[in-house]
Design an enzyme around this catalytic site. Structure first.
Site, short mmCIF file in Angstrom:
data_model
loop_
_atom_site.label_atom_id
_atom_site.label_comp_id
_atom_site.label_asym_id
_atom_site.label_seq_id
_atom_site.Cartn_x
_atom_site.Cartn_y
_atom_site.Cartn_z
CE1 TYR A 194 26.08 34.38 -18.57
CE2 TYR A 194 24.72 35.42 -16.88
CZ TYR A 194 25.16 34.29 -17.54
OH TYR A 194 24.68 33.07 -17.17
CG HIS A 207 28.44 35.40 -15.76
ND1 HIS A 207 29.54 35.30 -16.57
CD2 HIS A 207 27.82 34.21 -15.84
CE1 HIS A 207 29.57 34.10 -17.12
NE2 HIS A 207 28.55 33.41 -16.69
C1 GCO Z 1 24.82 29.85 -15.52
C2 GCO Z 1 26.14 30.13 -16.09
C3 GCO Z 1 26.31 29.96 -17.56
C4 GCO Z 1 27.80 30.02 -17.89
C5 GCO Z 1 28.13 29.00 -18.91
C6 GCO Z 1 29.61 29.01 -19.25
O1 GCO Z 1 24.55 30.33 -14.44
O2 GCO Z 1 24.10 29.08 -16.13
O3 GCO Z 1 26.69 31.30 -15.56
O4 GCO Z 1 25.55 30.85 -18.31
O5 GCO Z 1 28.18 31.27 -18.32
O6 GCO Z 1 27.73 27.76 -18.44
O7 GCO Z 1 29.95 27.94 -20.03
MG MG Z 2 26.07 31.35 -13.51
#
Ligand code: GCO
Ligand code: MG
Length: 402
Positions: free
Chosen positions: A159, A212
């Site tokens: 992520y 995440h």
């Molecule tokens: C963040 C978020 C995003 C989400 C996304 C899902 O902190 O900006 O975790 O990266 O994963 O908005 O739609």
């Molecule tokens: Mg986030």
């Protein structure tokens, strides 16, 4: 004034956005963001099929009554689809009210509490070295706060690490792509990243990190402890938050500040977290947590418990949401920080806006309303394209949290 009609607009300038435009008999209109990443059409249908038919003839100035009507009147309360649809109506109505008053929206909320809105940008790289360089680019661009995500040795992808560094986009596939996860490998890497960042840039820049939703409370407590000497601005979504009591374990074991809430949709999702002072920043957004009307309620409640705001602002929240959020941020007394993940040029052309960035701060501008519009001609050039967020599995194939 009366609402005459409302229209749902779906556009995909590189990613999908759903917007609601509400028209009145006095020629004024307002726009609201209704985007729910990966589930966009469900909100479009909720609005078109179930909300729009009930709006005509109502007084758009009665924002609170319309909010209560849609929330209580659904009988089925809460949930991301319902609350995103209510948010879109609420944002559009605040836009209309502020345009009717010929004032920027922040004036109606109570006026400015600060001159600008401090934002954080997203830096990432495949390795610690690359991530450190990327953080440096944000600092050179004037950012005072940067979120840092790095590739994990031994994992193919993770992520927050993207190919395109400027306009990072997590939803990139017409069926969900699969990521791989190892908590052991992750917990080994992240403290090294922040150690290197502090050695390189010193203690002044605010540094943030997003887990995440991937750890358990005891693992998150360990990470929080390991990061303590690097003085994080926050550690985000350390654990999935359906079980609010789970945060007690993290809280009792570390002084690393905690942020959570981007997927919450009502005050009920964070009541215990706030009342028990288990977090430091609440990340609920204008688009997913019931619009300005409900977000204000969450922020006021949070202020009783020393919790500050840190609204979600990823690229899947449209510029309309960003505009509305900036007016909210300029006013809200317990403001913390605003996430700012830059939109692409194509997206910015569909949503002309009055906000601007300078020296680490965003400014909403002085246009009447929330300052963001939708150019329907340009929007029509980009038809909807199905697109999902990735999923995540442990190395043995077990489904995990993405
Ligand atoms: C963040 C978020 C995003 C989400 C996304 C899902 O902190 O900006 O975790 O990266 O994963 O908005 O739609
Ligand atoms: Mg986030």
């Amino acid at each position: 004034m009366k609402i005459t009609e409302a229209k749902v607009i779906i556009t995909s300038p590189g990613r999908n956005f759903v917007s609601l435009k509400i028209y009145t008999d006095e020629g004024l209109y307002g726009v609201g963001d209704a985007t729910l990443n990966g589930r966009e059409l469900s909100v479009a249908s909720y609005l078109k099929d179930h909300i729009v038919p009930m709006l005509a003839g109502r007084d758009p100035h009665q924002i609170e009554d319309i909010w209560q009507f849609l929330y209580r009147g659904a009988y089925w309360r809460k949930g991301p689809v319902t609350m995103t649809a209510i948010s879109a109506v609420d944002m559009a109505l605040w836009d209309i009210k502020a345009k009717a008053a010929n004032m920027p929206l922040y004036q109606l909320l109570g006026g400015k509490s600060r001159s600008g809105v401090m934002v954080y940008g997203h830096a990432n790289g495949d390795s610690i070295e690359e991530t450190v360089d990327e953080v440096g680019k944000f600092l050179n661009d004037g950012y005072l706060a940067v979120r840092a995500q790095t590739g994990i040795p031994g994992l193919k992808s993770t992520y927050g690490v993207s190919k395109d560094k400027m306009f990072y986009e997590p939803a990139d596939s017409d069926l969900p792509s699969e990521n791989e996860w190892s908590t052991t490998k992750y917990l080994d890497s992240i403290p090294k990243l922040f150690d290197t960042l502090r050695n390189t840039y010193g203690n002044e820049p605010h540094l943030l990190h997003d887990v995440h939703h991937r750890l358990t409370p005891i693992e998150a407590a360990r990470l929080g402890k390991d990061l303590e000497s690097f003085r994080m601005f926050w550690l985000e979504d350390a654990v999935p938050a359906e079980n609010q009591a789970g945060f007690r374990t993290i809280r009792q074991n570390t002084v690393t500040p905690l942020a959570v809430g981007e997927i919450f949709n009502t005050i009920w999702d964070c009541k215990e977290l706030l009342e028990e002072q288990l977090i430091d920043y609440i990340r609920t957004s204008v688009v997913h947590a019931g619009g300005i009307t409900h977000l204000r309620r969450i922020a006021d409640f949070a202020s009783l418990f020393h919790v500050r705001t840190g609204c979600h602002g990823a690229t899947d929240l449209s510029p309309i949401c960003m505009g509305a959020a900036l007016h909210f941020d300029l006013w809200v007394p317990n403001f913390g920080i605003q996430e700012y993940m830059r939109h692409s040029e194509e997206t910015n052309a569909v949503f002309p806006h009055s906000y601007s960035f300078k020296n680490g701060y965003l400014y909403p501008g002085e246009t009447a309303g929330h300052g963001v519009d939708i150019d329907e001609k340009i929007a029509a050039k980009y038809p909807y394209k199905r697109c999902y967020l990735p999923v995540n599995r442990l190395e043995d194939g077990t489904m995990w949290n993405w």
